[in-house]
Design an enzyme around this catalytic site. Structure first.
Site, short mmCIF file in Angstrom:
data_model
loop_
_atom_site.label_atom_id
_atom_site.label_comp_id
_atom_site.label_asym_id
_atom_site.label_seq_id
_atom_site.Cartn_x
_atom_site.Cartn_y
_atom_site.Cartn_z
N ASP A 111 0.82 -1.21 0.00
CA ASP A 111 0.00 0.00 0.00
C ASP A 111 0.86 1.26 0.00
O ASP A 111 0.50 2.26 -0.63
CB ASP A 111 -0.92 0.01 1.22
N GLY A 112 2.00 1.22 0.70
CA GLY A 112 2.88 2.38 0.73
C GLY A 112 3.40 2.74 -0.65
O GLY A 112 3.47 3.92 -1.03
N ASN A 132 -4.90 8.82 1.44
CA ASN A 132 -5.43 8.19 2.65
C ASN A 132 -5.90 9.20 3.69
O ASN A 132 -7.08 9.28 4.00
CB ASN A 132 -4.38 7.27 3.29
N THR A 153 -9.69 2.69 6.18
CA THR A 153 -9.18 1.43 6.74
C THR A 153 -7.71 1.54 7.14
O THR A 153 -7.08 0.53 7.43
CB THR A 153 -9.35 0.30 5.72
N ALA A 154 -7.18 2.76 7.15
CA ALA A 154 -5.79 2.97 7.55
C ALA A 154 -5.75 3.56 8.96
O ALA A 154 -6.32 3.00 9.89
CB ALA A 154 -5.08 3.86 6.53
N TYR A 155 -5.09 4.70 9.13
CA TYR A 155 -4.95 5.32 10.45
C TYR A 155 -6.31 5.57 11.08
O TYR A 155 -6.52 5.41 12.29
CB TYR A 155 -4.16 6.62 10.31
#
Length: 263
Positions: free
Chosen positions: A50-51, A122, A163-165
């Protein structure tokens, strides 16, 4: 079809699978170019996690060229296929058996800087730094006072970044094509402070106060330190990312497979 590949340099241990991807592209008559403007190709392929895809998106946003993520990392929530299944994904791309989702990006500006900060796919996170004390984030919504968030920070997330941080901080999971923004406080000092979803025509301004005289702004993991008292303005960018997904992929199956729901 002409493509350009953006990759993670830390994939040496998976070199055989990367070579298989190149061979699959060549076998289907796909021309792989290097060092070209992404607007001049039919598709951008991001090989990594993802990064890697986040950095790829930042490099190509502003042009309409679709990007497809091939996961060579861990979770790969944004990617369309794993590296081990890349051949099948190449066949789908060559046959046109895919769909494109338009994903929201955010513009970020600060009155402490002369130039805009990078676009966010994001999230934008305002966080305390070099202090154990809470920070205060005076926030307005469309120019009207909203709340003074007191705590460790504030995450302003796109649906893609939900769905990340945002999720780690207790925010809601959003369907990625939803047209909205979510504000999620990080360790809020008040129990009545809760995540908030607002429409994507919203302009958010956050003025941050800190005893450390500075604070951190993280944009998709890349950070900049800003002086306390400065204001960050966040709004939806006119540029959306065209993200390629398998035609059979859907939101429910992604949640089940990536988050192991029902296991």
């Amino acid at each position: 079809m002409k493509v350009v590949i953006y990759g993670n340099i830390n994939l040496d241990e998976r070199a055989d699978e990367v070579n298989t991807l190149y061979k699959a592209l060549k076998a289907r008559g796909v021309e792989v170019l290097t060092g070209v403007d992404p607007s001049r190709v039919d598709m951008v392929i991001s090989v990594g996690g993802d990064g890697t895809l986040l950095h790829t998106a930042r490099s190509i946003v502003g042009c309409d060229t679709p990007v497809v993520g091939i996961n060579g990392g861990h979770l790969g929530y944004l990617t369309a296929a794993s590296l081990s299944a890349a051949t099948a994904m190449v066949d789908a791309l060559a046959d046109g058996d895919y769909r494109i989702e338009q994903r929201t990006t955010l513009t970020v500006e600060s009155d402490a800087l002369d130039e805009p900060l990078p676009l966010a796919l994001n999230e934008v996170a305002l966080l305390r730094q070099d202090t154990s004390s809470v920070i205060e984030m005076v926030t307005t919504l469309r120019g009207e006072p909203l709340n003074t968030y007191v705590g460790d920070g504030l995450v302003i997330s796109t649906p893609t970044g939900s769905t990340a941080y945002n999720m780690s901080a207790g925010g809601p999971i959003l369907e990625p094509t939803t047209r909205c923004i979510v504000l999620t406080p990080v360790s809020p000092h008040s129990l009545t402070t809760r995540p908030l979803v607002v429409s994507d025509d919203s302009e958010l301004q956050v003025t941050t106060r800190s005893r450390a005289n500075h604070y951190l702004v993280s944009i998709d993991g890349d950070s900049v330190v800003l002086p306390a008292g400065s204001t960050v303005t966040v709004r939806v960018s006119p540029h959306r990312l065209n993200l390629v997904m398998p035609r059979h992929n859907n939101f429910a199956s992604t949640l089940r497979n990536k988050l192991h729901w029902g296991v």
